[in-house]
Scaffold this motif. Sequence first.
Motif, PDB file in Angstrom:
ATOM      1  N   SER A  33      -0.469 -82.779  24.124  1.00  0.00           N
ATOM      2  CA  SER A  33       0.051 -81.498  23.636  1.00  0.00           C
ATOM      3  C   SER A  33      -0.100 -80.402  24.681  1.00  0.00           C
ATOM      4  CB  SER A  33      -0.674 -81.100  22.348  1.00  0.00           C
ATOM      5  OG  SER A  33      -0.425 -82.018  21.311  1.00  0.00           O
ATOM      6  N   VAL A  34      -1.246 -80.377  25.353  1.00  0.00           N
ATOM      7  CA  VAL A  34      -1.490 -79.360  26.381  1.00  0.00           C
ATOM      8  C   VAL A  34      -0.550 -79.562  27.565  1.00  0.00           C
ATOM      9  CG1 VAL A  34      -3.151 -78.513  28.085  1.00  0.00           C
ATOM     10  CG2 VAL A  34      -3.883 -78.924  25.732  1.00  0.00           C
ATOM     11  N   ILE A  35      -0.419 -80.795  28.032  1.00  0.00           N
ATOM     12  CA  ILE A  35       0.459 -81.085  29.173  1.00  0.00           C
ATOM     13  C   ILE A  35       1.887 -80.640  28.868  1.00  0.00           C
ATOM     14  CG2 ILE A  35       1.539 -82.934  30.522  1.00  0.00           C
ATOM     15  CD1 ILE A  35      -1.089 -84.483  30.286  1.00  0.00           C
ATOM     16  N   LEU A  36       2.361 -81.054  27.715  1.00  0.00           N
ATOM     17  CA  LEU A  36       3.743 -80.755  27.346  1.00  0.00           C
ATOM     18  C   LEU A  36       3.971 -79.250  27.211  1.00  0.00           C
ATOM     19  CD1 LEU A  36       6.161 -82.559  26.859  1.00  0.00           C
ATOM     20  CD2 LEU A  36       5.667 -82.482  24.411  1.00  0.00           C
ATOM     21  N   SER A  37       3.063 -78.569  26.539  1.00  0.00           N
ATOM     22  CA  SER A  37       3.222 -77.135  26.295  1.00  0.00           C
ATOM     23  C   SER A  37       3.213 -76.330  27.586  1.00  0.00           C
ATOM     24  CB  SER A  37       2.114 -76.644  25.357  1.00  0.00           C
ATOM     25  OG  SER A  37       2.191 -77.282  24.106  1.00  0.00           O
ATOM     26  N   LEU A  38       2.311 -76.661  28.493  1.00  0.00           N
ATOM     27  CA  LEU A  38       2.230 -75.911  29.748  1.00  0.00           C
ATOM     28  C   LEU A  38       3.390 -76.212  30.684  1.00  0.00           C
ATOM     29  CD1 LEU A  38      -1.614 -76.016  30.561  1.00  0.00           C
ATOM     30  CD2 LEU A  38      -0.268 -74.082  29.740  1.00  0.00           C
ATOM     31  N   LEU A  39       3.757 -77.490  30.791  1.00  0.00           N
ATOM     32  CA  LEU A  39       4.821 -77.855  31.736  1.00  0.00           C
ATOM     33  C   LEU A  39       6.199 -77.405  31.252  1.00  0.00           C
ATOM     34  CD1 LEU A  39       3.797 -81.404  33.009  1.00  0.00           C
ATOM     35  CD2 LEU A  39       3.298 -79.160  33.985  1.00  0.00           C
ATOM     36  N   GLN A  40       6.391 -77.255  29.955  1.00  0.00           N
ATOM     37  CA  GLN A  40       7.670 -76.770  29.449  1.00  0.00           C
ATOM     38  C   GLN A  40       7.873 -75.291  29.765  1.00  0.00           C
ATOM     39  OE1 GLN A  40       7.307 -77.990  25.302  1.00  0.00           O
ATOM     40  NE2 GLN A  40       8.934 -79.487  25.565  1.00  0.00           N
ATOM     41  N   ARG A  41       6.790 -74.564  29.950  1.00  0.00           N
ATOM     42  CA  ARG A  41       6.882 -73.114  30.145  1.00  0.00           C
ATOM     43  C   ARG A  41       6.578 -72.654  31.563  1.00  0.00           C
ATOM     44  NH1 ARG A  41       5.315 -74.410  25.174  1.00  0.00           N
ATOM     45  NH2 ARG A  41       5.909 -73.128  23.382  1.00  0.00           N
ATOM     46  N   PHE A  42       5.793 -73.456  32.311  1.00  0.00           N
ATOM     47  CA  PHE A  42       5.327 -72.981  33.616  1.00  0.00           C
ATOM     48  C   PHE A  42       5.515 -74.028  34.716  1.00  0.00           C
ATOM     49  CE2 PHE A  42       2.520 -71.209  30.268  1.00  0.00           C
ATOM     50  CZ  PHE A  42       2.854 -69.864  30.387  1.00  0.00           C
ATOM     51  N   ASP A  43       5.643 -73.527  35.938  1.00  0.00           N
ATOM     52  CA  ASP A  43       5.573 -74.368  37.136  1.00  0.00           C
ATOM     53  C   ASP A  43       4.176 -74.218  37.721  1.00  0.00           C
ATOM     54  OD1 ASP A  43       8.225 -75.424  37.294  1.00  0.00           O
ATOM     55  OD2 ASP A  43       8.928 -73.430  37.902  1.00  0.00           O
ATOM     56  N   ILE A  44       3.639 -75.308  38.250  1.00  0.00           N
ATOM     57  CA  ILE A  44       2.277 -75.276  38.787  1.00  0.00           C
ATOM     58  C   ILE A  44       2.228 -75.885  40.183  1.00  0.00           C
ATOM     59  CG2 ILE A  44       1.170 -75.383  36.507  1.00  0.00           C
ATOM     60  CD1 ILE A  44       0.725 -78.402  37.050  1.00  0.00           C
ATOM     61  N   GLU A  45       1.292 -75.397  40.983  1.00  0.00           N
ATOM     62  CA  GLU A  45       1.009 -76.014  42.275  1.00  0.00           C
ATOM     63  C   GLU A  45      -0.431 -75.716  42.654  1.00  0.00           C
ATOM     64  OE1 GLU A  45       2.377 -73.271  45.806  1.00  0.00           O
ATOM     65  OE2 GLU A  45       4.070 -73.521  44.429  1.00  0.00           O
ATOM     66  N   LEU A  46      -1.008 -76.594  43.454  1.00  0.00           N
ATOM     67  CA  LEU A  46      -2.398 -76.424  43.865  1.00  0.00           C
ATOM     68  C   LEU A  46      -2.550 -75.208  44.755  1.00  0.00           C
ATOM     69  CD1 LEU A  46      -3.537 -80.079  44.733  1.00  0.00           C
ATOM     70  CD2 LEU A  46      -4.045 -78.788  42.660  1.00  0.00           C
ATOM     71  N   ALA A  47      -3.586 -74.426  44.517  1.00  0.00           N
ATOM     72  CA  ALA A  47      -3.862 -73.275  45.373  1.00  0.00           C
ATOM     73  C   ALA A  47      -4.411 -73.725  46.719  1.00  0.00           C
ATOM     74  CB  ALA A  47      -4.851 -72.335  44.680  1.00  0.00           C
ATOM     75  N   ARG A  48      -5.146 -74.851  46.717  1.00  0.00           N
ATOM     76  CA  ARG A  48      -5.714 -75.394  47.956  1.00  0.00           C
ATOM     77  C   ARG A  48      -5.423 -76.893  48.015  1.00  0.00           C
ATOM     78  NH1 ARG A  48     -11.454 -72.326  47.219  1.00  0.00           N
ATOM     79  NH2 ARG A  48     -11.095 -73.131  45.136  1.00  0.00           N
ATOM     80  N   PRO A  49      -4.199 -77.250  48.395  1.00  0.00           N
ATOM     81  CA  PRO A  49      -3.778 -78.654  48.339  1.00  0.00           C
ATOM     82  C   PRO A  49      -4.554 -79.595  49.246  1.00  0.00           C
ATOM     83  CG  PRO A  49      -2.131 -77.285  49.446  1.00  0.00           C
ATOM     84  CD  PRO A  49      -3.110 -76.363  48.834  1.00  0.00           C
TER      85      PRO A  49
END
Length: 490
Positions: free
Chosen positions: A445-461
């Motif tokens: 539920s958390v994965i789906l909810s966040l990825l449907q609304r936001f783009d993410i990337e590592l701050a320190r890859p």
Amino acid sequence: MAIEDASILFVFIFFISLFFTFIFCKTKVHCTCKICHAYVTSSWLFEFDNLCDWYTHLLKNSPTKTIHIHVLNNTITSNHQNIEYMLKTRFENYPKGKAFSAILGDFLGRGIFNADGDSWLFQRKMACLELGKRSMKSLAFEVVKEEIDHRLIPLVSLFLQKEHEVFDFQDVFRRFSFDVICKFSFGYDPKCLDESLPMSELAIAFDLASQLSAQRAMTPSPLVWKIKRLFNVGSEKRLKESIKMVNKFAQEVIRQRNKLGSCCNQEDLLSRFMATTKDPNYLRDIVVSFLLAGRDTVASSLTGLFWLLAQQPEVVAAIRAEALMVTQHKALTSFEQLHELHYLQAVVYEGMRLFPPIQFNSKFCQQDDTLPDGTFVKKDTRVTYHSYAMARMDTIWGPDCLVFKPERWLKDGVFYQETPFKYPVFQAGYRMCLGKEMALVEIKSVILSLLQRFDIELARPSLTPRFSPGLTTTFTNGLPLHVSERSGHT
């Protein structure tokens, strides 16, 4: 002041004297083999970032995929045949054991994670009966959905408005899962994920108790922590204080549930357990076990998964595409609907394969035995199966074992589960995790909810994950992510 200083000095001298006497008397503690020397001196740190990575290296290079750390009297294995033997074939010969119960006893008491025999069986039957009910599954989905809709998403959106550079999602996930498990299990809302991000004294105390309890298991002899506990000094003093805080919370929760009595139809899990027993010590242990199972493992799983997803845009795109196809642009409305998301299920399993929330699990051999790989195990030896290392064995997962590959869990687009003895993330055999389905609902539920609304990337890859000591996997430096609103979502 002088008397106090003298007392501290006396305790210190007495402790050191006893410790070195023990080392001198016990040959196994001053073993000079290469592995034991590396462990005692921590020289493995010159090559590896984490102890689990060093263990993985040793196990990969062992012909049997099994090693023995003499100074810990610990046999460690990543051989799935050994694991099936321990957890199923000879289950009765590999209980948690008195030594393990002593290490975690002050913190976990006689809860299901620290119990054997009739006590464990009774708690498991009760938990299985309650958690298997459809009403409890529906309650879990509702609690998770409410926390996501009214706290998690608004908090991330608010953060974006303030234009901070990074956001520590490990902290967010720990707060989120703490709120959820408290509401689901006890009917209590700690509000850790409110917009002000209040610091919960209970959560801090729980983290410290978990960390210090785990450190007990890393000492060459239990005499070390037992003497410190006897004199209430150092880490044992801090552990005692943190457990006192946890106990105070547990007692208050139980008191509140008792106060409500039968006048209200309480749906939380604790109220259902209280209908069968009034033993305050038993109920206290149930509260602590729920917290450990429902908070730390879920937060740890989400942290590892988002560290991986932030580097896999094609996987994120596939998750979104599947969700659109199943939900037809609508929000998830039921527990059952999540089961239709086969690719998402595969993503979760693959992420937890590479970053299991509990990296290893230990039992104690009751009688002399021989494992399927030919390893002789002497009575009272600690035997550990290492889930983190197993994920990195090409003998189990193939030459691409280090690759994050959800497709390995799919057959013709349908989720296919490997034998749990090759994937003991939820344990296996008779101790299979009863909260597995609940945890998967929360994580997906958390994965789906966040990825449907936001783009993410590592701050320190370029930063390699380092793990802090504890009963569950914790990233030492947190999970700093850059987050941005997706086009079309406001």
